[in-house]
Structure formats: C-alpha cells, structure tokens
Design a protein around this motif. Structure first.
Motif, PDB file in Angstrom:
ATOM      1  N   LYS A  34      51.911  90.082  23.025  1.00  0.00           N
ATOM      2  CA  LYS A  34      52.624  90.704  21.912  1.00  0.00           C
ATOM      3  C   LYS A  34      53.995  90.057  21.799  1.00  0.00           C
ATOM      4  CE  LYS A  34      54.892  94.163  24.602  1.00  0.00           C
ATOM      5  NZ  LYS A  34      55.612  95.401  24.537  1.00  0.00           N
ATOM      6  N   THR A  35      54.637  90.314  20.697  1.00  0.00           N
ATOM      7  CA  THR A  35      55.947  89.708  20.462  1.00  0.00           C
ATOM      8  C   THR A  35      56.952  90.236  21.478  1.00  0.00           C
ATOM      9  OG1 THR A  35      55.401  89.680  18.133  1.00  0.00           O
ATOM     10  CG2 THR A  35      57.694  89.324  18.696  1.00  0.00           C
ATOM     11  N   ALA A  36      57.708  89.324  22.051  1.00  0.00           N
ATOM     12  CA  ALA A  36      58.700  89.715  23.055  1.00  0.00           C
ATOM     13  C   ALA A  36      59.907  90.327  22.368  1.00  0.00           C
ATOM     14  CB  ALA A  36      59.115  88.494  23.860  1.00  0.00           C
ATOM     15  N   ASN A  37      60.437  91.357  23.003  1.00  0.00           N
ATOM     16  CA  ASN A  37      61.679  91.924  22.504  1.00  0.00           C
ATOM     17  C   ASN A  37      62.832  91.169  23.155  1.00  0.00           C
ATOM     18  OD1 ASN A  37      63.912  93.401  21.885  1.00  0.00           O
ATOM     19  ND2 ASN A  37      62.899  95.373  22.128  1.00  0.00           N
ATOM     20  N   LYS A  38      63.471  90.352  22.358  1.00  0.00           N
ATOM     21  CA  LYS A  38      64.486  89.440  22.890  1.00  0.00           C
ATOM     22  C   LYS A  38      65.709  90.166  23.448  1.00  0.00           C
ATOM     23  CE  LYS A  38      62.560  85.513  22.551  1.00  0.00           C
ATOM     24  NZ  LYS A  38      62.339  84.750  23.769  1.00  0.00           N
ATOM     25  N   GLN A  39      65.821  91.418  23.104  1.00  0.00           N
ATOM     26  CA  GLN A  39      66.952  92.187  23.615  1.00  0.00           C
ATOM     27  C   GLN A  39      66.856  92.376  25.129  1.00  0.00           C
ATOM     28  OE1 GLN A  39      67.339  95.938  21.576  1.00  0.00           O
ATOM     29  NE2 GLN A  39      69.063  96.515  22.872  1.00  0.00           N
ATOM     30  N   TYR A  40      65.625  92.378  25.622  1.00  0.00           N
ATOM     31  CA  TYR A  40      65.432  92.655  27.043  1.00  0.00           C
ATOM     32  C   TYR A  40      64.791  91.506  27.785  1.00  0.00           C
ATOM     33  CZ  TYR A  40      65.970  97.240  24.993  1.00  0.00           C
ATOM     34  OH  TYR A  40      66.434  98.307  24.287  1.00  0.00           O
ATOM     35  N   ASN A  41      64.568  90.425  27.081  1.00  0.00           N
ATOM     36  CA  ASN A  41      63.768  89.345  27.641  1.00  0.00           C
ATOM     37  C   ASN A  41      64.386  88.034  27.196  1.00  0.00           C
ATOM     38  OD1 ASN A  41      61.831  87.403  28.079  1.00  0.00           O
ATOM     39  ND2 ASN A  41      60.144  88.652  27.333  1.00  0.00           N
ATOM     40  N   ASN A  42      64.941  87.312  28.140  1.00  0.00           N
ATOM     41  CA  ASN A  42      65.580  86.047  27.753  1.00  0.00           C
ATOM     42  C   ASN A  42      64.701  84.866  28.073  1.00  0.00           C
ATOM     43  OD1 ASN A  42      65.883  86.214  30.575  1.00  0.00           O
ATOM     44  ND2 ASN A  42      67.444  84.662  30.459  1.00  0.00           N
ATOM     45  N   LEU A  43      63.453  85.114  28.443  1.00  0.00           N
ATOM     46  CA  LEU A  43      62.592  83.995  28.770  1.00  0.00           C
ATOM     47  C   LEU A  43      62.334  83.177  27.519  1.00  0.00           C
ATOM     48  CD1 LEU A  43      59.954  85.211  31.323  1.00  0.00           C
ATOM     49  CD2 LEU A  43      62.313  84.505  31.618  1.00  0.00           C
ATOM     50  N   ASN A  44      62.031  81.927  27.778  1.00  0.00           N
ATOM     51  CA  ASN A  44      61.845  80.987  26.704  1.00  0.00           C
ATOM     52  C   ASN A  44      60.430  81.135  26.131  1.00  0.00           C
ATOM     53  OD1 ASN A  44      61.761  78.760  25.136  1.00  0.00           O
ATOM     54  ND2 ASN A  44      61.618  77.317  26.841  1.00  0.00           N
ATOM     55  N   ASN A  45      60.172  82.265  25.516  1.00  0.00           N
ATOM     56  CA  ASN A  45      58.870  82.478  24.903  1.00  0.00           C
ATOM     57  C   ASN A  45      59.003  83.599  23.876  1.00  0.00           C
ATOM     58  OD1 ASN A  45      56.076  82.909  24.360  1.00  0.00           O
ATOM     59  ND2 ASN A  45      55.617  82.083  26.379  1.00  0.00           N
ATOM     60  N   ASP A  46      58.376  83.416  22.745  1.00  0.00           N
ATOM     61  CA  ASP A  46      58.441  84.455  21.709  1.00  0.00           C
ATOM     62  C   ASP A  46      57.491  85.605  22.001  1.00  0.00           C
ATOM     63  OD1 ASP A  46      60.309  83.031  20.376  1.00  0.00           O
ATOM     64  OD2 ASP A  46      58.894  82.056  19.019  1.00  0.00           O
ATOM     65  N   TYR A  47      56.619  85.419  23.000  1.00  0.00           N
ATOM     66  CA  TYR A  47      55.648  86.465  23.324  1.00  0.00           C
ATOM     67  C   TYR A  47      55.782  86.910  24.764  1.00  0.00           C
ATOM     68  CZ  TYR A  47      53.733  84.415  19.109  1.00  0.00           C
ATOM     69  OH  TYR A  47      53.583  83.931  17.848  1.00  0.00           O
ATOM     70  N   GLU A  48      55.197  88.054  25.065  1.00  0.00           N
ATOM     71  CA  GLU A  48      55.055  88.473  26.449  1.00  0.00           C
ATOM     72  C   GLU A  48      53.671  89.083  26.622  1.00  0.00           C
ATOM     73  OE1 GLU A  48      58.639  90.801  26.627  1.00  0.00           O
ATOM     74  OE2 GLU A  48      57.548  92.663  26.304  1.00  0.00           O
ATOM     75  N   MET A  49      53.218  89.201  27.866  1.00  0.00           N
ATOM     76  CA  MET A  49      51.855  89.683  28.053  1.00  0.00           C
ATOM     77  C   MET A  49      51.813  91.013  28.803  1.00  0.00           C
ATOM     78  SD  MET A  49      49.981  87.287  30.920  1.00  0.00           S
ATOM     79  CE  MET A  49      50.120  85.737  30.056  1.00  0.00           C
ATOM     80  N   SER A  50      50.813  91.810  28.471  1.00  0.00           N
ATOM     81  CA  SER A  50      50.549  93.039  29.217  1.00  0.00           C
ATOM     82  C   SER A  50      49.179  92.895  29.855  1.00  0.00           C
ATOM     83  CB  SER A  50      50.506  94.243  28.277  1.00  0.00           C
ATOM     84  OG  SER A  50      51.682  94.326  27.526  1.00  0.00           O
ATOM     85  N   LEU A  51      49.089  93.256  31.104  1.00  0.00           N
ATOM     86  CA  LEU A  51      47.787  93.225  31.773  1.00  0.00           C
ATOM     87  C   LEU A  51      46.982  94.414  31.264  1.00  0.00           C
ATOM     88  CD1 LEU A  51      48.852  92.414  35.436  1.00  0.00           C
ATOM     89  CD2 LEU A  51      48.741  90.912  33.437  1.00  0.00           C
TER      90      LEU A  51
END
Length: 607
Positions: free
Chosen positions: A256-273
């Motif tokens: 899903k789309t990463a919330n950049k407010q809490y996630n500075n990783l170099n990716n527009d997405y993040e994953m949930s298991l």
DNA sequence: CCCCCCCC
C-alpha cells in the motif's frame, strides 16, 4: 558506433537478459518520486532508444558527481527489466560501468529510433541491422503478464554473475527474484530477497477503530528498500523468526502507499504481512548491502519542515551530560543526552538520544554518527531527536563516515560552525524561534504543543482568581478544599493538612504588533514576573487588596520576551488557542535590536 | 489495521 550493443533494447524488452549490454545515455530526467531523487534515462543502443530505464537510487551519486552525463557510454553490469501495469516495461539499472564519459563521446551515436513496445518486433525492424543480440527468448506468457508477473530473466538458464559478487536471483522454488524497487500494489505475484535492516519491538495500540499489536521492520536489497509491518497473528508467527541483518525470501504480502509522514524510506509503498505471506530465510551468500542511508546534509535542515523524518551523518563534536525529564502526558521519567553533530557544511545541530542509548553513549573520541530515521524538531531553531524506530550507527564503515572523519581530523574540528540549535545566538533564554502571534496561531497544531518566543507587551492582567490555595506537599500543587475548620483537604493526595501554600495562575493579555492573546503564567514564572513570592502575594491578597493590585498592575504596559508552550485545545467542539509562559525575560534592547536587524535583512534578501 | 517516540 560498434561500441554499442546494437538492438539490445528490443531484446531486453522482448524478455531476454543479455550480459553487460552497452548503451549510450542520451539524456537524464529527474522525476518526482516522493522526497527521493530518482532519475529516468533515455538510453540508446544505436539502433533503438527508449526512456524506460531508471537508475537505482544507490547510483544517484554518479549523477551528482558528473560521472554519468549525457552522451556517456555505459555497460549495464546488473539490471532488471520488469513489467509494470499494462505490459509496460521498466528497466532498472542496478550497477553500471561508464566505459566512455559524455565528454569523450560528445554526441549521439547513430540515429536510434524510439522503440515502441506496442509494435511487433518485425514492424520495428524495417531494415534489420546486424544484431549482436537476437530476440530469441520467448515473451512472458500472457498469464504472467496479466498478473504483472515478471519476465523470466534467464531462459537459457545461464546465470548472469553480477559484477559486484554473488547475488541471489532464484527463489527456493526456482522462480525469479524481484527487486524491491519493482514492487507496486498493482502486482500480486512477486518474491523478494532482502535483508532486514531494522527491526522494531512489538507495540500495541488501542483506538476508536480497535486494538491490536504490531511490529515493523525494514527490508533492503540492491535495488531499494521498503518497510514491512506485521499485525496480530502475523506478529506471533514472524516476530521471533525475523532477525536484524538476516536475509529472507518474502512473497505474498500486501502493498500500500507509504505514509511519508512516518516513513522516510526510499519507497512510495510499504508492505503488510498477511495470511498468504511466506517468509523463508535465505542462506546463500549475497551482495545485498546492510544499510542504505539517504543522508541530508546539515545545511539543508533549516529548509525542511518540522517533524520530517530523515537520515543524517555528522561528527559528534561535543557531548552533554545525561539529564532527566518528565513526560508531560504520563509523568514518566525519561533519560536523555544531547550531543552536537557537525558536518562539512559548517553547521552544528543538536541531537538527542534517549534511554539506554543516552546512558551508554560514549562521545569522548568524537565518533561519526550516522542516524537513519531521526525526527527534525524546531526547538531553538533546528534540532534532531532519535526515535525508537531510528537506527544509530557509530563510526560506520561507509564512505561518508571516513570522509567526514578525515575532514574533521584535518581542520574540521576547529572550523567555525553555524549552530542551528541556538537561534538568537545565546544559550538559555533568548534562544528559540521568535514569532508573531498571527504566525503562531497559524503554525500551532492541535495535538502537539509547540514552543516559540514572542516579544510582547502586557496589556491586561486578570487579577481575579489569580491565586489558589494548593496542597502543601512538595510537587503536588493540587488545589485544596477548605474544610472551614483550619484544615485543608487534598483530593489528589487523599490527605488533610493544617496548612496550604499559595500558588499563582495568572492570566495575562499580551499584545505584539500582530495581535493580542491571553496567556497563562504559573508559579515560578509569575514570581519572577511580579518580583515577589506566591506566599507573600497570597498574604497580601488577604490583608491589603490595594497593594496586591498594585503589584499585579506593575507589569502593565511593560515589554517582555515570553517563551510559550502553545497548542489548540478543543472543548465540546470549540477550539481555542492556548498558551502558557514557560520562561520569560526582560527585553535587552541591544539583543532585541540585533534580532530585528537580522529579520529586516532577511526580508530585504527575500524581496 | 500503526503512525506513540517524550523535555526544554
């Protein structure tokens, strides 16, 4: 011209994975991609050109350094070609070698034609030139394409050894491994092989939408990084298995789309298991790096918004003693340690460490600190604070750290620096951002208190109810109930005392050039302001109303510097701005003028 | 599905 792998772009798009193809970079375009720099390249093989190529972000420095420039010729030592939505191909260059610089080549080679993947190969090849690479490999099967599946990279089974040493390209079941960079929510069949770079501990939550537990971790491969989170059942299933620094195959998680407010990783997405997720340890030797930083140099901090999560690297020039603070919300005791970081941009910023990290930190040897995921705060200008999700590395064995240490040991240690964490120049009071009330009203948020200074004049004093009888127990300060028998009861302590102490809670209306605002000033600051003690003042209130009011009125129309803690509070649907003076001082004309001059100069610069 | 991360 013969230096280029003529026709290779079509071959790659067709699904083959030739080794070390040589292409020319015709142009580079920086594309918007979150906060992260990302480059799209127009490449040519002399016959065809295409802008489907992207540079893996770890190669960005080659653009910055000028090593990669227009017209240069590169050998793509490691790359992946993926199918994204609608059969579109994206080529990510993971590793490359510049065989001729842009300056050496100087112009576009040949007359390449834009490769159109919608046309068939024969349509594109009106005049089939002598091809070094034959587009012999089968295209991805329709079913794979429909699921956004990846093209088999190696139909002949010839493993392409990457230039940088071993890299895992096969999953345990023999499928192909996808780079993290290629993951999108539109794609549901993928397997990554990634290293866990940061694993957080289990946390619980409880809010209006429910409650549960979670832990998150960060994953890194050669193409990029991504954050992963496990909830509830998946916490039980994976928490013990996932270990920092280990490498795993992961498949079947949701994106899903990463919330950049809490996630500075170099990716527009993040994953949930989720229930379909499969994770298997990878025991093969891999070239997967251990940590990827996206350093922000210290001179950029002033331009970034408050609360930004970022990575910094600097030399610890100065360490301060441990100190203890009490959390406002819970009353919990916290241990902290401040230190100052400097870098080659001649800036100095305060970094705060917490808890065990604060206690065990040894800054006596002036180590280099690389910190991933720190929070930028506005306190006293700019300062940075380590979060539980941050990763602090001391003297990491990375290029930037060695460079910084070299700089520091060769003059950097005595170089004059601009301290970003002491706005206003002086230590203690006087430092801090000055704002006008109108600015403060705009910038104050609802949830979090904000600190800043105002220079203002007291225009009204609320004398009524400015004092109360408080519990005599040290540190309690709760209002007592007069039992009308010479005894005073504190509900909080559940005790009755034969005495009380006076405390001040004074409302002041303070005006600056932009607006006026009622603020509250408590005990210590009020005693300082009124130049008396609360017990003297309380006694006076009972015995000599006139003198009491005289003292209260003595501050009228006087000018002070107030340091305020402000926030927006909401009472049954109505929001109001609330400010408390946590510190105050008389206005020093020289210092005040100096600040105004600085501000005028700044305005003049902007004009 | 979290997103709290503290204090001056």
């Amino acid at each position: 011209m013969e230096t280029l792998s003529s026709g290779v772009i079509g071959v790659i798009i067709g699904g083959t994975h030739p080794e070390n193809p040589v292409v020319q970079i015709l142009s580079m375009k920086r594309i918007p991609s979150g906060s992260q720099e990302r480059w799209r390249l127009l490449i040519s093989d002399g016959k065809w050109s295409s802008s489907f190529a992207m540079l893996a972000t770890q190669l960005n420095n080659k653009v910055a350094s000028g090593e990669i420039s227009n017209n240069c010729i590169i050998s793509m030592n490691r790359y992946v070609c993926n199918t994204v939505q609608e059969n579109k191909k994206v080529l990510i260059i993971l590793d490359l070698k510049v065989t001729k610089t842009g300056a050496e080549v100087g112009c576009k080679l040949g007359s390449p034609v834009n490769y159109d993947p919608k046309k068939s190969a024969s349509e594109q090849q009106e005049q089939p030139a002598q091809q070094q690479y034959k587009a012999a490999a089968p295209k991805a099967s329709p079913s794979m394409a429909a699921t956004g599946g990846n093209v088999q990279r190696n139909p002949l089974g010839q493993h392409n050894a990457p230039a940088n040493g071993p890299s895992v390209t096969r999953t345990p079941s023999g499928g192909s491994v996808n780079p993290i960079e290629s993951l999108t929510p539109y794609q549901n069949r993928w397997t990554i092989c990634a290293r866990v770079t940061n694993k957080a501990s289990i946390r619980t939550w409880s809010n209006s939408r429910g409650e549960g537990k979670l832990f998150s971790f960060e994953l890194l491969d050669e193409s990029g990084e991504i954050r992963a989170t496990a909830f509830n059942d998946e916490v039980d299933k994976y928490y013990d298995m996932i270990e920092a620094d280990k490498v795993y195959f992961i498949t079947g998680a949701s994106l899903k789309t990463a919330n950049k407010q809490y996630n500075n990783l170099n990716n527009d997405y993040e994953m949930s298991l989720n229930r379909t997720t499969e994770i298997t340890p990878c025991h093969e030797a891999t070239a997967i790096p251990t940590m990827q930083f996206n350093f922000v140099s210290l001179d950029q901090l002033e331009a970034l918004p408050k609360d930004t999560i970022l990575d910094v690297i600097g030399v610890c020039k100065e360490v301060f003693d441990l100190s203890h603070v009490t959390m406002r919300s819970t009353g919990k005791e916290l241990t902290k340690r401040d230190l100052s970081l400097v870098d080659t941009t001649a800036r100095e910023v305060r970094l705060t460490l917490w808890g065990t990290q604060a206690e065990t930190f040894d800054g006596s040897q002036q180590p280099v600190l690389a910190v991933k995921g720190v929070k930028l705060s506005e306190f006293n200008g700019r300062s940075i604070s380590v979060l539980s999700s941050s990763c602090v590395q001391i003297n990491p064995d990375i290029r930037e750290a060695h460079m910084l240490k070299g700089w520091f040991d060769n003059g950097g240690n005595v170089a004059e620096t601009i301290n970003l964490s002491s706005r206003g120049g002086s230590q203690g009071f006087g430092s801090g951002i000055y704002k006008l009330f109108v600015e403060a009203q705009q910038s104050t948020g609802a949830d979090k208190p904000e600190y800043f200074c105002v220079n203002g004049t007291v225009v009204m004093v609320r004398k009524d109810n400015s004092m109360y009888t408080a519990c005599p127990k040290e540190g309690c300060n709760k209002k007592v109930v007069d039992q009308s028998n010479g005894m005073y009861r504190c509900e909080k302590c559940d005790q009755t005392y034969d005495t009380f102490q006076w405390r001040i809670m004074l409302g002041l209306c303070v005006a600056d050039i932009s607006d006026s605002q009622w603020i509250t000033i408590f005990q210590d600051q009020a005693e300082q302001l009124l130049n008396t003690t609360s017990n003297e003042l309380g006694a006076l209130k009972e015995t000599n109303k006139e003198d009491f009011e005289k003292i209260m009125d003595s501050v009228l129309f006087k000018n002070y510097n107030f340091k305020l803690r402000c926030k927006i509070e909401t009472y049954n649907g109505e929001s109001r701005w609330k400010g408390t003076a946590v510190n105050l001082s008389d206005v020093e004309p020289k210092e005040h003028s100096q600040r105004l001059i600085t501000e005028i100069n700044k305005l003049a610069e902007e004009a």
